[in-house]
Scaffold this motif. Structure first.
Motif, short mmCIF file in Angstrom:
data_model
loop_
_atom_site.label_atom_id
_atom_site.label_comp_id
_atom_site.label_asym_id
_atom_site.label_seq_id
_atom_site.Cartn_x
_atom_site.Cartn_y
_atom_site.Cartn_z
N ARG A 99 45.38 52.76 46.22
CA ARG A 99 46.43 51.80 46.53
C ARG A 99 46.75 50.96 45.29
O ARG A 99 45.85 50.46 44.64
N ASP B 109 44.00 43.49 47.53
CA ASP B 109 43.67 42.89 48.81
C ASP B 109 43.03 41.53 48.57
O ASP B 109 42.55 41.25 47.47
N GLU B 110 42.98 40.70 49.61
CA GLU B 110 42.30 39.41 49.51
C GLU B 110 40.82 39.60 49.81
O GLU B 110 40.47 40.23 50.80
N THR B 111 39.97 39.03 48.96
CA THR B 111 38.53 39.00 49.19
C THR B 111 38.14 37.53 49.15
O THR B 111 38.08 36.93 48.08
#
Length: 129
Positions: free
Chosen positions: A65, A69-71
């Motif tokens: 991708r 993403d949020e971590t």
């Protein structure tokens, strides 16, 4: 969702930008933590009255991708910066381990053995070269 024992704080979060890291993530809904390797490409810092939880923008190293993403910082139990592998193949690819302050002494416990000739602390008394 915010935990006071988070490993990553706003003060040190920006030092991870541009790094490849190994993350141990915890989730309240799951009993076991899981590990993943990610590239940290950005950070969103908490801001009083606007946004309370900081997080990394991270791209999973195994993913195809193109978008991060949020971590969230509060989900990170351990973070290790990946270092390059040297030409001699020593295998030392991890930086320092960042652990939350869980308390306790951290002292090793004595070994136990099941023989009468071996004391309870595991020592045989023999010298090892």
């Amino acid at each position: 969702m915010h935990s006071p024992n988070t490993v990553v704080q706003a003060a040190n979060a920006t030092s991870y930008i541009g790094q490849t890291v190994l993350l141990e993530l915890v989730c309240p809904e799951e009993p076991e933590s899981h590990w993943c390797c990610a590239h940290i490409v950005g950070v969103v810092l908490p801001m009083d009255g606007v946004w309370s939880d900081g997080y990394f923008l991270a791209i999973d190293a195994a993913s195809k991708r193109p978008y991060p993403d949020e971590t969230f910082f509060c989900d990170i139990r351990t973070i290790r910066v990946m270092r390059y592998r040297d030409r001699h193949g020593s295998g030392n690819v991890l930086g320092q381990i960042a652990h939350p302050n869980l308390g306790g002494s951290g002292a090793a416990l004595p070994a136990r053995r099941n023989g009468s000739a071996v004391p309870a602390n595991g020592s045989t008394g023999a010298a090892h070269p």
